[in-house]
Motif scaffolding. Structure first.
Motif, short mmCIF file in Angstrom:
data_model
loop_
_atom_site.label_atom_id
_atom_site.label_comp_id
_atom_site.label_asym_id
_atom_site.label_seq_id
_atom_site.Cartn_x
_atom_site.Cartn_y
_atom_site.Cartn_z
N CYS A 146 7.61 4.12 33.88
CA CYS A 146 7.06 2.87 33.34
C CYS A 146 7.41 2.63 31.89
O CYS A 146 7.16 1.55 31.36
N CYS B 96 0.84 1.44 28.54
CA CYS B 96 -0.08 0.59 29.27
C CYS B 96 -1.53 0.94 28.90
O CYS B 96 -1.80 1.92 28.20
N ARG C 252 0.03 5.16 39.53
CA ARG C 252 -0.30 5.11 38.10
C ARG C 252 -0.82 6.44 37.57
O ARG C 252 -1.17 6.54 36.40
N CYS D 157 0.72 7.77 34.40
CA CYS D 157 0.25 7.10 33.18
C CYS D 157 -1.00 7.79 32.66
O CYS D 157 -1.12 8.08 31.46
#
Length: 118
Positions: free
Chosen positions: A34, A59, A101, A104
């Protein structure tokens, strides 16, 4: 995923965001999936995390996770943190994410682990 108010607060106003003058350990990691980047710096005194800071661009999940994790580790014994697991990190952060995710959320954890084993 619906972001919780706590996650958004840590994203907008992250704790421990910045740099350290004389870190004991410092590392920069990137999530190639990402593009999130985090630089984590710690200062160890008497076997404990005396000071911690992070910088980066990412993010809401990675930034909030770094904010929450750095708040948690401050004052903890290094030996205790070496036993920190992915699961316990997810418990510390206090929110769950989709499998896509998870990298992350765990980026700050991976940075911490790499500093502590160096």
């Amino acid at each position: 995923m619906l972001y919780t108010e706590e996650l958004l607060e840590h994203y907008r106003h992250p704790q421990n965001f910045g740099t350290l003058q004389s870190p004991t350990g410092k590392i920069t990691l990137q999530n190639p999936l990402c593009g999130d980047v985090i630089t984590l710096a710690i200062e160890i005194k008497n076997g404990k995390i005396y000071s911690v800071a992070f910088e980066g661009k990412g993010c809401a999940i990675s930034t909030a996770s770094a904010s929450l994790l750095t708040g948690y580790i401050k004052g903890k014994k290094v030996e205790e943190l070496r036993n920190l697991s992915k699961k316990s990190t997810m418990d510390i952060v206090g929110f769950s994410v989709s499998p896509g995710r998870i990298k992350c959320l765990l980026l700050p954890f991976e940075a911490l682990k790499k500093i502590l084993i160096a």
